[in-house]
Motif scaffolding. Structure first.
Motif, PDB file in Angstrom:
ATOM      1  N   PHE A  64     -19.967  21.443   0.550  1.00 15.36           N
ATOM      2  CA  PHE A  64     -19.115  20.926  -0.518  1.00 15.36           C
ATOM      3  C   PHE A  64     -17.701  20.707   0.001  1.00 15.36           C
ATOM      4  N   MET A  65     -17.131  19.560  -0.388  1.00 12.62           N
ATOM      5  CA  MET A  65     -15.729  19.288  -0.090  1.00 12.62           C
ATOM      6  C   MET A  65     -14.905  19.868  -1.236  1.00 12.62           C
ATOM      7  N   ARG A  66     -14.214  20.948  -0.949  1.00 10.43           N
ATOM      8  CA  ARG A  66     -13.565  21.752  -1.984  1.00 10.43           C
ATOM      9  C   ARG A  66     -12.117  21.381  -2.234  1.00 10.43           C
ATOM     10  N   TYR A  67     -11.576  20.454  -1.448  1.00  7.72           N
ATOM     11  CA  TYR A  67     -10.153  20.121  -1.574  1.00  7.72           C
ATOM     12  C   TYR A  67      -9.916  18.812  -2.327  1.00  7.72           C
ATOM     13  N   MET A  68     -10.974  18.181  -2.805  1.00  5.59           N
ATOM     14  CA  MET A  68     -10.816  16.919  -3.531  1.00  5.59           C
ATOM     15  C   MET A  68     -11.861  16.819  -4.632  1.00  5.59           C
ATOM     16  N   HIS A  69     -11.432  16.400  -5.807  1.00  7.43           N
ATOM     17  CA  HIS A  69     -12.358  16.188  -6.920  1.00  7.43           C
ATOM     18  C   HIS A  69     -13.074  14.855  -6.716  1.00  7.43           C
ATOM     19  N   LEU A  70     -14.325  14.783  -7.147  1.00  8.12           N
ATOM     20  CA  LEU A  70     -15.098  13.554  -7.000  1.00  8.12           C
ATOM     21  C   LEU A  70     -14.406  12.381  -7.694  1.00  8.12           C
ATOM     22  N   LYS A  71     -13.810  12.608  -8.864  1.00  5.34           N
ATOM     23  CA  LYS A  71     -13.138  11.519  -9.572  1.00  5.34           C
ATOM     24  C   LYS A  71     -11.959  10.982  -8.766  1.00  5.34           C
ATOM     25  N   VAL A  72     -11.260  11.876  -8.064  1.00  2.00           N
ATOM     26  CA  VAL A  72     -10.145  11.441  -7.216  1.00  2.00           C
ATOM     27  C   VAL A  72     -10.684  10.605  -6.057  1.00  2.00           C
ATOM     28  N   PHE A  73     -11.755  11.086  -5.431  1.00  2.00           N
ATOM     29  CA  PHE A  73     -12.375  10.341  -4.333  1.00  2.00           C
ATOM     30  C   PHE A  73     -12.812   8.960  -4.812  1.00  2.00           C
ATOM     31  N   ASN A  74     -13.461   8.895  -5.981  1.00  2.06           N
ATOM     32  CA  ASN A  74     -13.922   7.610  -6.511  1.00  2.06           C
ATOM     33  C   ASN A  74     -12.756   6.678  -6.793  1.00  2.06           C
ATOM     34  N   ALA A  75     -11.645   7.225  -7.305  1.00  4.25           N
ATOM     35  CA  ALA A  75     -10.467   6.400  -7.577  1.00  4.25           C
ATOM     36  C   ALA A  75      -9.900   5.818  -6.289  1.00  4.25           C
ATOM     37  N   ILE A  76      -9.868   6.624  -5.240  1.00  8.96           N
ATOM     38  CA  ILE A  76      -9.389   6.141  -3.938  1.00  8.96           C
ATOM     39  C   ILE A  76     -10.283   5.023  -3.425  1.00  8.96           C
TER      40      ILE A  76
END
Length: 382
Positions: A64-76
């Motif tokens: 698990f990538m614990r330093y970034m939320h999935l929604k933030v990743f998707n927005a990027i």
């Protein structure tokens, strides 16, 4: 080999892509005794990291990538660019498997396989939400270009990818969806009666299952049912089993105009009710305008229900000679075929027999073995 699998579809509410990923990966872990797998996803600060949709084993782990939320990743990804997923994971496995259309950058050099389920976003953009259409239009061509191999669920989707993007057909393999035959099978009358009672169904019925949205061509189903002779409509309800979908205003208006007819809308139906709902139907209709594969007709056939489907996209592949094909835009023809099957027990029985035989060909183990062959071949390349 070490194989990393994008597990994001497993952690969302599982619709088509999520179900395909879940069942295919579960079966892959059953048939493969050699490779080691890591399912990766996002869990900001560890929240959600305890969830394991597929149990861990000595050969199956989670990262698990614990330093970034999935929604933030998707927005990027949507607004800027796709981040390098291998650097974010800090790993260079032998192979990545991306089951949801898009391969993310891999600057460390791992090979990759991705699943491109269909090309609805370019061939039928009117049926795809604008944000999703833009996302797929941007990233799917890059995925096809950068991946060592592409998987798709049907020969029709493979043909469309070859024709639209000019892709070498040898770089594309078909790994079709399948059925859990311990779940989708003809159910007993007691189960059928219980589910019918739950949804207010009191007489024999014609069934559609799926989201109520324009691509599924609900308007043709309703028009075909409305044109049936009164004595047929009096004998059979029309059951639309599925939740509301995108751009459903016209469907609502049509249902309101036909409220004098025996049309039952169930809303979302949980998975556990589907086999009995299929098993109790006198006929299943699925005149969709486009499908990358189309699971509901296969599920219906496995539950001993005769099917009528559209003659477009991948649907003829799904049913073969076990179902009736009809022009999706010809509601009059659909109505005539419905009337014929409902009034001809011998024809309905023949369709049931052929449907059961065809459904048995589709097992997740067979599909997983095809995927494993691809993994072995791509992973062995220099």
């Amino acid at each position: 080999m070490r194989v990393f699998i994008d597990g994001t579809p497993l952690f969302r509410q599982r619709t088509g892509v999520g179900q395909y990923t879940m069942h295919l990966v579960e079966a892959l872990f059953r048939v493969d005794e050699d490779h080691r797998y890591t399912i990766f996803s996002f869990a900001l600060l560890g929240r959600g990291a305890k969830r394991r949709p597929i149990p861990e084993t000595p050969r199956v782990a989670y990262r698990f990538m614990r330093y970034m939320h999935l929604k933030v990743f998707n927005a990027i990804v949507r607004k800027l660019t796709a981040p390098p997923i291998d650097l974010m994971l800090g790993s260079r496995p032998d192979l990545f498997f991306f089951p949801d259309f898009v391969r993310f950058p891999l600057p460390l050099g791992s090979r990759a396989i991705a699943v491109v389920h269909d090309l609805s976003f370019v061939l039928h953009p009117e049926h795809v939400a604008d944000r999703n259409r833009k996302y797929l239009t941007r990233y799917v061509p890059r995925t096809i270009d950068k991946c060592q191999h592409i998987v798709t669920p049907s020969e029709n989707s493979k043909k469309e990818i070859v024709e639209f993007y000019g892709t070498d057909p040898d770089r594309i393999s078909v790994v079709s969806p399948a059925l859990d035959h311990t779940f989708f099978y003809p159910r007993a009358d007691t189960e059928i009666e219980a589910v019918s009672k739950k949804y207010g169904i009191t007489k024999p019925y014609v069934l559609y299952t799926g989201t109520l949205e324009p691509r599924k061509n609900i308007k043709s189903i309703l028009a075909a049912y409305a044109q049936l002779p009164p004595e047929v409509r009096d004998s059979f309800s029309m059951v639309l089993a599925g939740g509301k979908g995108w751009l459903d205003r016209e469907i609502k208006d049509q249902l309101e105009a036909l409220r004098h007819l025996d049309i039952i809308t169930t809303g979302y139906v949980p998975d556990e009710d589907l086999p009995a709902l299929y098993s109790g139907a006198a006929l299943f209709v699925y005149p969709s305008l486009y499908e990358g594969f189309g699971m509901p007709p296969l599920e219906a056939m496995a539950c001993n229900t005769p099917v009528i489907v559209a003659d477009n996209s991948s649907l003829p592949e799904v049913v073969g000679d076990a179902g009736i094909l009809v022009d999706a835009h010809d509601s009059a023809a659909l109505g005539l075929h419905m009337e014929k099957v409902l009034g001809d027990p011998a024809l309905a029985d023949e369709l049931r027999r052929k449907g059961l035989e065809r459904a048995k060909l589709h097992t997740w183990e067979n599909s997983a073995r095809r995927l494993l062959d691809i993994i072995n071949e791509v992973g062995a390349r220099p």
